[in-house]
Design an enzyme around this catalytic site. Structure first.
Site, PDB file in Angstrom:
ATOM      1  CB  SER A  59      -0.912   0.025   1.230  1.00  0.00           C
ATOM      2  OG  SER A  59      -1.630  -1.178   1.331  1.00  0.00           O
TER       3      SER A  59
HETATM    4  N1  SAH Z   1      -1.141  -4.754   4.043  1.00  0.00           N
HETATM    5  C1  SAH Z   1      -0.471  -5.037   2.801  1.00  0.00           C
HETATM    6  C2  SAH Z   1      -1.347  -4.694   1.609  1.00  0.00           C
HETATM    7  C3  SAH Z   1      -1.248  -5.779   0.622  1.00  0.00           C
HETATM    8  S1  SAH Z   1      -2.409  -5.835  -0.678  1.00  0.00           S
HETATM    9  C4  SAH Z   1       0.898  -4.400   2.740  1.00  0.00           C
HETATM   10  O1  SAH Z   1       1.235  -3.598   3.613  1.00  0.00           O
HETATM   11  O2  SAH Z   1       1.679  -4.729   1.843  1.00  0.00           O
HETATM   12  C5  SAH Z   1      -3.688  -6.830   0.012  1.00  0.00           C
HETATM   13  C6  SAH Z   1      -3.370  -8.260   0.319  1.00  0.00           C
HETATM   14  O3  SAH Z   1      -4.584  -8.854   0.801  1.00  0.00           O
HETATM   15  C7  SAH Z   1      -2.932  -9.128  -0.858  1.00  0.00           C
HETATM   16  O4  SAH Z   1      -1.714  -9.732  -0.577  1.00  0.00           O
HETATM   17  C8  SAH Z   1      -4.054 -10.159  -1.007  1.00  0.00           C
HETATM   18  O5  SAH Z   1      -3.608 -11.440  -1.413  1.00  0.00           O
HETATM   19  C9  SAH Z   1      -4.623 -10.208   0.399  1.00  0.00           C
HETATM   20  N2  SAH Z   1      -6.003 -10.673   0.521  1.00  0.00           N
HETATM   21  C10 SAH Z   1      -7.073 -10.390  -0.265  1.00  0.00           C
HETATM   22  N3  SAH Z   1      -8.180 -11.004   0.210  1.00  0.00           N
HETATM   23  C11 SAH Z   1      -7.794 -11.687   1.333  1.00  0.00           C
HETATM   24  C12 SAH Z   1      -8.478 -12.538   2.258  1.00  0.00           C
HETATM   25  N4  SAH Z   1      -9.788 -12.790   2.134  1.00  0.00           N
HETATM   26  N5  SAH Z   1      -7.764 -13.075   3.276  1.00  0.00           N
HETATM   27  C13 SAH Z   1      -6.443 -12.824   3.425  1.00  0.00           C
HETATM   28  N6  SAH Z   1      -5.744 -12.040   2.576  1.00  0.00           N
HETATM   29  C14 SAH Z   1      -6.408 -11.474   1.541  1.00  0.00           C
END
Ligand code: SAH
Length: 208
Positions: A59
Site C-alpha cells: 500500500s
Molecule cells: N497490508 C499489505 C497490503 C497488501 S495488498 C501491505 O502492507 O503490503 C492486500 C493483500 O490482501 C494481498 O496480498 C491479497 O492477497 C490479500 N487478501 C485479499 N483477500 C484476502 C483474504 N480474504 N484473506 C487474506 N488475505 C487477503
C-alpha cells in the site's frame, strides 16, 4: 539517498494530516525497502503503492499511515490484519500495538513476509496462511481489526471477533470507487464513519 527521501516522505505525511508522532516515528523506523522487490527499491520512499509479485501491491505510505491513525492504537492492543501482502503494514502496527495477528490468502506472500519479520527481529507479529474473512477465532476478541483489501461488506466472522468498543478499518467498495470506512462496535452494533477514497486490490475468498 533513501534517508533524504524518507525525511521528505515523513514531512509529506505530516502535511497530509498524519499528526500522530508515534505513527510518523514507526514509519521512520521500518525500512520499507525490505518489503519491496529489488527493482523498485529506489522508489521505496515515494508516496506510491508498488508491485510485490503475485499481482498484489504494497500500500501507499499515506494510506498505511491514514488507516493506522484511524485505528487509534494503544500499546496494549491486540490487532488482527486481513491481507498481510508485503508485511509492511503489519510491521508498522507492530511498533504501536502489543501483538499483531496477520492473515494472507497467498502462501508465497505469507512466507515472504514472515521471513522479513524474522530478519528485522520483529517478534510480536504472528502470521497465518488462510482466508482472512473467517478471522482468527482462537485469538478473539480483537481490540482492533484492519482489512487491507477492498471488500463490499465486513464478514459476519470479522464483525463478531471485534471487542465491544473496538475499531475496524477497511476499504469498502462503494459504487465505482473505494472508500475507507471506520467502524466502532457500540452496544454490539457497528457504527460507521466514512473517510478518504482509496485504491486497493480486491478481497477474495479462499486461499491460493
Ligand atoms: N497490508 C499489505 C497490503 C497488501 S495488498 C501491505 O502492507 O503490503 C492486500 C493483500 O490482501 C494481498 O496480498 C491479497 O492477497 C490479500 N487478501 C485479499 N483477500 C484476502 C483474504 N480474504 N484473506 C487474506 N488475505 C487477503
Amino acid at each position: 539517498m533513501l534517508d533524504v527521501k524518507k525525511i521528505r516522505l515523513i514531512l509529506e505525511l505530516r502535511e497530509s494530516g498524519i499528526t500522530d508522532a508515534k505513527i510518523l516515528s514507526a514509519i521512520e523506523k521500518i525500512p520499507r525497502e525490505k518489503f519491496i522487490p529489488e527493482n523498485f527499491r529506489n522508489q521505496a520512499y515515494d508516496n506510491l503503492a508498488l508491485p510485490i509479485g503475485d499481482n498484489q501491491t504494497i500500500s501507499q505510505p499515506f494510506v498505511v499511515a491514514k488507516m493506522t491513525q484511524l485505528l487509534e492504537l494503544e500499546s496494549k492492543h491486540k490487532v488482527l490484519e486481513v491481507g498481510t501482502g508485503s508485511g509492511y503494514q503489519s510491521a508498522v502496527l507492530s511498533k504501536l500495538a502489543r501483538r499483531v495477528y496477520t492473515i494472507e490468502r497467498i502462501k508465497n506472500l505469507s512466507i515472504k513476509a514472515e521471513n522479513i519479520f524474522k530478519e528485522l527481529k520483529i517478534s510480536n507479529i504472528v502470521t497465518k496462511y488462510a482466508d482472512g474473512n473467517l478471522g482468527w477465532k482462537e485469538q478473539i476478541p480483537f481490540d482492533r481489526i484492519i482489512i487491507t483489501a477492498a471488500t463490499s461488506n465486513i464478514s459476519k466472522e470479522i464483525s463478531s471477533q471485534i471487542d465491544e468498543g473496538g475499531i475496524i478499518v477497511s476499504p469498502i467498495n462503494s459504487k465505482n470507487k473505494q472508500i475507507i470506512i471506520k467502524y466502532k462496535k457500540i452496544n454490539n452494533v457497528l457504527e460507521s464513519e466514512t473517510y478518504d477514497d482509496v485504491l486497493f486490490v480486491p478481497n477474495l475468498s479462499g486461499t491460493q
